[in-house]
Scaffold this active site. Sequence first.
Site, PDB file in Angstrom:
ATOM      1  N   THR A  12      24.832  -1.901 -25.842  1.00 53.87           N
ATOM      2  CA  THR A  12      24.877  -2.622 -24.572  1.00 53.87           C
ATOM      3  C   THR A  12      24.603  -1.687 -23.403  1.00 53.87           C
ATOM      4  O   THR A  12      24.088  -2.113 -22.372  1.00 53.87           O
ATOM      5  CB  THR A  12      26.253  -3.313 -24.428  1.00 53.87           C
ATOM      6  OG1 THR A  12      26.353  -4.268 -25.481  1.00 53.87           O
ATOM      7  CG2 THR A  12      26.419  -4.013 -23.099  1.00 53.87           C
ATOM      8  N   SER A  58      24.265  -1.940 -32.165  1.00 51.20           N
ATOM      9  CA  SER A  58      24.868  -1.031 -33.150  1.00 51.20           C
ATOM     10  C   SER A  58      25.183  -1.725 -34.471  1.00 51.20           C
ATOM     11  O   SER A  58      25.398  -1.060 -35.480  1.00 51.20           O
ATOM     12  CB  SER A  58      26.114  -0.352 -32.581  1.00 51.20           C
ATOM     13  OG  SER A  58      27.174  -1.246 -32.441  1.00 51.20           O
TER      14      SER A  58
HETATM   15  N1  LIG Z   1      29.130  -3.422 -26.119  1.00 45.71           N
HETATM   16  C1  LIG Z   1      28.241  -3.239 -27.087  1.00 45.71           C
HETATM   17  O1  LIG Z   1      27.599  -2.209 -27.127  1.00 45.71           O
HETATM   18  C2  LIG Z   1      28.108  -4.328 -28.116  1.00 45.71           C
HETATM   19  C3  LIG Z   1      26.777  -4.409 -28.819  1.00 45.71           C
HETATM   20  N2  LIG Z   1      26.758  -5.595 -29.651  1.00 45.71           N
HETATM   21  C4  LIG Z   1      26.513  -3.212 -29.718  1.00 45.71           C
HETATM   22  O2  LIG Z   1      27.388  -2.788 -30.423  1.00 45.71           O
HETATM   23  O3  LIG Z   1      25.426  -2.710 -29.731  1.00 45.71           O
END
Ligand SMILES: NC(=O)C[C@H](N)C(=O)O
Length: 326
Positions: A12, A58
């Site tokens: 994110t 991720s």
């Molecule tokens: N806040 C984040 O980075 C969540 C995102 N879905 C990730 O893990 O890439």
Amino acid sequence: MKKIKIFATGGTIAGSGAAGKSAAYEAGHVDIEKLLQDLPDLGEIAQVSMEQICNKDSNDLTLSDWLLLAKKLNQAALESDLDGFVITHGTDTLEETAYFLNLVFKSEKPLVLTGAMRPATATSADGPMNLYQAIALAAHPDSVGQGVIALFSDNIFSSRDIRKTSNFKIDAFQHNDFACIGYMRDEIPYFYTRSFKKHTVATPFDVSALTALPKVEIVSYYVGADPAVLDHYLYREKVDGIVIAGSGSGNYAKAWKIKLEALAAVNIPIVRASRVSGIVLPAVTMDVATTICANTLTPQKARILLMLALTKTHQIDAIKAMFQEY
Ligand SMILES: NC(=O)C[C@H](N)C(=O)O
């Protein structure tokens, strides 16, 4: 001036979405060069270089990505003109990558993971401050020899114990138990505690010749859960190990213990972890010959240690000892 290298993986912190919004976005879109342009002047804090390893959510990271990242970090750590490292990463699995690297990164140089809960395009995005502080933390002498650490919302976390507990708050990681080992105010870190558990140069794990990791899966226990899932993984999927995310102190129904007793002849290690925080210790009511207690590791971190343990030994007692040490 300290020289810090950033390895960017997405998340994110590199997310992009509707102008100003926090919830609707896609992770892993903005490259690290652009993210660095949004930072305050680093002044004398550090001179930064960067490498984009990948740019994804991720949850899409793979074990091959981990091996590649670990090998690149170990190589970069040998370069005498690099003083420390930052990894930008999605928060969903940050704790897993951090603990994996904590066990296989072979250097005392600082290695700091960070990310964000709001995309780069959000109003009051949290990424720039986290990245700024992560660079300052990686450049600080107090971070040397701390093992892999994470920086999030002014908090410094141990990678062994960090755990994401909120899926929207910018202070998304748990502070209690052993997770938070210090604070940052602007670019200055204040460390208060450190883990007794061995890490980095003090572990026997070596990824340099590995092209794959042993196959270890996690199964959940819940009321009425069918223990046949254990047969499935052992006989059909032919896993090298299993972690049970049990209830309470790493518990499950009597039917699961009976199934585990029947499967013990296969001699595949089964780690008893818990879906709640705390410590999982030996218990005659749960253990069979092939079970190992996760200690304070979450199921997902117990899986990482079991995968790495299996690169060294298949002896249950030797693996048990590793779960006390790391
Ligand atoms: N806040 C984040 O980075 C969540 C995102 N879905 C990730 O893990 O890439």
